[in-house]
Write an enzyme that holds these catalytic residues in place. Structure first.
Site, mmCIF file in Angstrom:
data_model
loop_
_atom_site.group_PDB
_atom_site.id
_atom_site.type_symbol
_atom_site.label_atom_id
_atom_site.label_comp_id
_atom_site.label_asym_id
_atom_site.label_seq_id
_atom_site.Cartn_x
_atom_site.Cartn_y
_atom_site.Cartn_z
ATOM 1 N N PRO A 175 -19.551 16.981 37.380
ATOM 2 C CA PRO A 175 -20.363 18.167 37.633
ATOM 3 C C PRO A 175 -20.958 18.753 36.355
ATOM 4 C CG PRO A 175 -18.082 18.458 38.384
ATOM 5 C CD PRO A 175 -18.154 17.152 37.710
ATOM 6 N N GLU A 176 -22.257 18.883 36.338
ATOM 7 C CA GLU A 176 -22.956 19.599 35.279
ATOM 8 C C GLU A 176 -23.778 20.680 35.969
ATOM 9 O OE1 GLU A 176 -24.887 16.902 32.529
ATOM 10 O OE2 GLU A 176 -23.435 15.338 32.953
#
Length: 275
Positions: free
Chosen positions: A2-3
């Site tokens: 996740p970014e």
DNA sequence: AACGATCCCTGTTGGC
DNA sequence: TGCCAACAGGGATCGT
């Protein structure tokens, strides 16, 4: 992993489900999940009966203000995801039951993520206070970023991962941004011209917009899933990340992989000028 | 101050 | 085939 795009998509789902709702019961099921400032039991106590005011995002952090002034600060780490009304599954470390019978779960096999709660005047102790400008919400100021890179000798790849300069980029999108702006990942920060930084800012906008449109990036080995259980569709839109040896889409030269600050780094040796 | 190394953690992969 | 070491990485922390 996740970014910013994956966290933003998560934020939108959670906002629709949580905002305005009251948490009737909250359980923290893993000690590390609340590790920042409170015990699991204390988080449960503090959140029980509270109403959610909003679900916000800064960089990769979620910020959830409550009706009594407390603020939930959460991070997906590298394997965390939120699920709404999901069947029970392993590695569920946080579980909230809402006043409309909806359940919201935080699932995180590698436990790099967390769900912590702070008093409003104590937020300075959370990671939130150290973050630079958000790469998506704010119009990034190329001049200011250029200025903050002036004294930096570290490679630009490492500096893009430094959340105090710009917040939200992680290993995948940092590589994509540098490819789009034709900057070599090993370029020392202070060698970037205002032109380079302007290109980098534009590329950041473009890379993040495409990723969000496509529901984020789901890697084969790390099942990032949207809160409704679907996989993101951005993987095949990546130009360099995970494509070592494949021909560059611009010039055909094989993409190379090097290691920068213990992070795998992918780039085109022809399109991205050497420092 | 800034940089780079180290640590946390576990599902998956690759080498033998 | 089966085992196990290596690998993946965001952020905090620490030594230089």
């Amino acid at each position: 992993m996740p970014e910013l795009p994956e966290v933003e998509i998560t934020r939108r789902h959670l906002d629709a489900v949580l905002t305005g709702r009251r948490m009737e019961k909250v359980e923290v099921l893993h000690a590390r999940t609340s590790r920042h400032n409170t015990s699991p039991a204390e988080v449960g106590e503090r959140l029980k009966g509270r109403q959610v005011v909003a679900v916000q995002r800064h960089g990769k952090f979620l910020r959830i203000p409550l009706d009594d002034g407390q603020v939930v600060v959460a991070h997906l780490g590298m394997s965390g995801r939120w699920a709404v009304d999901a069947d029970p599954e392993p590695h569920t470390h946080f579980l909230a039951e809402l006043d409309d019978r909806t359940s919201v779960a935080f699932i995180d096999p590698r436990t790099f993520g967390f769900v912590a709660v702070y008093d409003e005047d104590d937020l300075g102790r959370s990671g939130l206070s150290r973050l630079g400008p958000d790469a998506w919400e704010t119009e990034l100021d190329a001049e200011a970023i250029h200025g903050s890179l002036q004294r930096r000798t570290a490679p630009i790849k490492a500096l893009l991962l430094d959340q105090t300069i710009i917040s939200g980029l992680g290993n995948i999108y940092a590589d994509e941004v540098l490819f789009e702006s034709k900057i070599h990942p090993m370029s020392p920060g202070r060698h970037l011209t205002i032109g380079h930084v302007t290109d980098m800012v534009k590329s950041t906008r473009q890379v993040l917009a495409i990723a969000i449109e496509n529901g984020g990036t789901t890697l084969d080995d790390l099942a990032y899933l949207l809160p409704d259980g679907r996989a993101g569709d951005n993987l095949n839109r990546l130009a360099v990340y995970g494509r070592e040896g494949e021909p560059c889409q611009e010039c055909g030269v094989p993409i190379e992989r090097i290691v920068v600050r213990a992070r795998s780094t992918h780039f085109c040796p022809r399109c991205q000028e050497r420092p």
